[in-house]
Design an enzyme around this catalytic site. Structure first.
Site, PDB file in Angstrom:
ATOM      1  CB  SER A 111      -0.949   0.019   1.196  1.00 53.11           C
ATOM      2  OG  SER A 111      -2.030  -0.819   0.922  1.00 53.11           O
ATOM      3  CE1 TYR A 123      -4.103  -1.252  -4.539  1.00 55.74           C
ATOM      4  CE2 TYR A 123      -5.014  -3.474  -4.476  1.00 55.74           C
ATOM      5  CZ  TYR A 123      -4.516  -2.362  -3.814  1.00 55.74           C
ATOM      6  OH  TYR A 123      -4.439  -2.350  -2.451  1.00 55.74           O
ATOM      7  CE  LYS A 173      -4.045   0.781  -0.858  1.00 52.43           C
ATOM      8  NZ  LYS A 173      -4.658   0.403   0.432  1.00 52.43           N
ATOM      9  CE1 TYR A 227      -4.267   1.186   4.795  1.00 55.28           C
ATOM     10  CE2 TYR A 227      -2.695   0.279   6.357  1.00 55.28           C
ATOM     11  CZ  TYR A 227      -3.134   0.451   5.055  1.00 55.28           C
ATOM     12  OH  TYR A 227      -2.450  -0.097   4.041  1.00 55.28           O
ATOM     13  CB  VAL A 243      -0.015  -5.847   4.309  1.00 57.85           C
ATOM     14  CG1 VAL A 243      -1.277  -5.232   4.861  1.00 57.85           C
ATOM     15  CG2 VAL A 243      -0.134  -6.100   2.814  1.00 57.85           C
TER      16      VAL A 243
HETATM   17  N1  GLU Z   1      -2.138  -6.048  -1.730  1.00 61.43           N
HETATM   18  C1  GLU Z   1      -2.771  -5.629  -0.524  1.00 61.43           C
HETATM   19  C2  GLU Z   1      -4.265  -5.479  -0.723  1.00 61.43           C
HETATM   20  O1  GLU Z   1      -4.696  -4.705  -1.515  1.00 61.43           O
HETATM   21  C3  GLU Z   1      -2.173  -4.344  -0.032  1.00 61.43           C
HETATM   22  C4  GLU Z   1      -2.780  -3.904   1.237  1.00 61.43           C
HETATM   23  C5  GLU Z   1      -1.884  -3.057   2.100  1.00 61.43           C
HETATM   24  O2  GLU Z   1      -0.679  -3.019   1.926  1.00 61.43           O
HETATM   25  O3  GLU Z   1      -2.437  -2.430   3.004  1.00 61.43           O
HETATM   26  O4  GLU Z   1      -5.038  -6.111  -0.090  1.00 61.43           O
END
Ligand code: GLU
Length: 463
Positions: free
Chosen positions: A69, A195, A72, A247, A265
């Protein structure tokens, strides 16, 4: 603990922070795909990229992990660059959701609430596909952009990407839901594909620190010196990272750490101190929000111990005037006729030198100019010595020029000593004389000559 200047001490200090966060092995590896569940849980790296591109790398700074993430904000930046602010804002909000990252969460206009939750991130990826529908080509451009921010060529972890594609039911559901709401216009499967590829790009903490450093630098990569993204896009990206980056823990994060940040994550966290530095941390053991436990701890320690909170007011109001003295103390001999020398004798206390330091932004410049104004009866000419100033922002630049003009109106003069061209960019528009350039010289000798010229001119005018 006392901090001394000097790289080796900073390094050992960062090592202490790193070691203090090793205690306790809490947290759990992400286990939704085997590649993440199988990583070494003890890996822990920390990197700091400074504004001049110098990078401190502590412990496992060379372990590669997937960006997840932390991608993003980068894809959002690319979407803003390609589609423009209005088009993006119509489809993705900028409000914190207060919910988990993979919550199926939209606002009253049925837009994802922000680009840092999965719904917003999938939509950002889909916006890139509206510009370049071929997923391979779109990903090529995306990874080139990430690489420009990191200052080296980044690549995809094929295994993680394949696993993400296999296990992505929830993200697929989000994409189809957004399509049914009429906000996702690309092919949902393609948006998901792009993504997952972006999530599977491999980085190290050095990379995250340099990417953070690029954002801290207003979009110019501190390592390569190349602009990767525009200043206005950086401002937007840092804003949403501040309010939505961590988050559901965003409020606590801003309060305690006070740095725009994004976690993933994969165990990485990227944090930014605007104008100063970028931080990359990696430890794959995650808390219940999906943030790296040691990563969060390390950021908290860095912020509190090094005073890196972006609202650290002491940093903002630090002394910009290093000192002031009269031209008596200069011991510089200028080229003068005997009569001029006789006239100027004893008049050097009418010339005052202000030595400035640090980065001049609005608040620092405002206090310097206020000081000049309130002491304007004590001098005829003020010499502002900017040789210790690294950066003068646009607003401060105009303030200096404006103040020099105002002083003329008061029968005063100001001369700016600017050897590095921080006030007037001499080389950028060499053909057109910069506004206010007549006040700016490169050496103290020239400044004193100008100042004396002014005193002599006043003498003539006064007869
Ligand atoms: N590939 C993960 C998902 O989209 C990334 C989530 C993350 O890093 O928070 O579920």
């Amino acid at each position: 603990m006392t901090l001394f200047a000097g790289p080796s001490l900073v390094e050992s200090y960062l090592e202490q922070i790193h070691n203090s966060c090793l205690v306790g092995g809490e947290g759990a590896l992400a286990d939704y795909i085997p590649e993440l569940a199988g990583v070494d849980p003890t890996g822990f790296g920390l990197s700091l990229a400074l504004h001049d591109g110098y990078v401190y790398s502590i412990a496992d700074a060379d372990i590669g992990f997937t960006i997840q993430s932390v991608s993003k904000p980068l894809t959002y930046a690319l979407a803003l660059t390609h589609k423009g602010f209005d088009a993006v804002d119509e489809r993705i909000g900028v409000e914190p959701s207060g919910e988990a990252f993979n919550e199926i969460s939209v606002d009253s206009k049925r837009r994802p609430r922000n680009p840092m939750i999965n719904a917003g991130a999938i939509l950002s990826a889909s916006l890139l596909l509206e510009v370049e529908p071929d997923v391979d080509t779109a990903f090529g451009e995306l990874v080139d952009f990430y690489s420009a921010c990191a200052g080296r060529k980044l690549v995809l972890d094929e295994d993680v990407y394949r696993s993400e594609m296999k296990s992505g039911a929830r993200n697929r559901a989000i994409a189809y839901m957004l399509q049914s709401f009429g906000v996702l216009h690309a092919e949902p499967e393609h948006a998901i594909d792009l993504y997952f590829r972006q999530c599977s790009v491999v980085v190290t903490t050095d990379d995250l620190a340099v990417i953070g450093g690029t954002l801290a630098n207003g979009g110019v990569n501190p390592r390569t010196g190349r602009r990767a993204v525009s200043q206005s896009v950086v401002q937007r990206v840092l804003s949403v990272m501040t309010t939505c980056g961590m988050y559901d823990g965003a409020g606590d994060w801003v309060t305690t750490v006070g740095l725009p940040a994004k976690s993933g994550v994969g165990g990485g966290i990227m944090a930014v101190l605007p104008g100063q530095l970028g931080i990359g941390v990696y430890s794959p053991l995650l808390d219940e929000h999906g943030n790296s436990v040691r990563g969060v701890k390390a950021c908290k320690r860095l912020s509190s111990d090094l005073g890196l909170h972006m609202f650290n007011v002491a940093r903002e109001s630090r002394v910009t005037v290093r000192g002031f003295y009269s031209a008596h103390e200069l011991h510089i001999t200028t080229d003068r006729s005997d009569s001029e020398r006789r006239y100027l004798h004893g008049k050097h206390d009418r010339i005052r030198i202000y030595e400035l330091q640090g980065d001049l932004t609005f608040s620092g410049t405002e206090s310097v100019l206020r000081r000049l104004r309130s002491s304007a009866t004590e001098f005829e000419v003020a010499i502002l010595d900017l040789s210790r100033v690294d950066h003068v922002d646009e607003v401060s630049r105009s303030m200096f020029v404006g103040a020099s003009q105002n002083l003329r109106g008061l029968q005063r003069s100001a001369v700016i000593v600017d050897p590095d061209g921080v006030v007037i960019k001499r080389h950028s528009h060499a053909s057109e004389p910069a506004r206010g350039a007549q006040f700016v010289v490169t050496t103290m000798h020239e400044a004193l000559t100008r100042a004396e010229d002014f005193l002599l001119k006043l003498a003539v005018e006064e007869g």
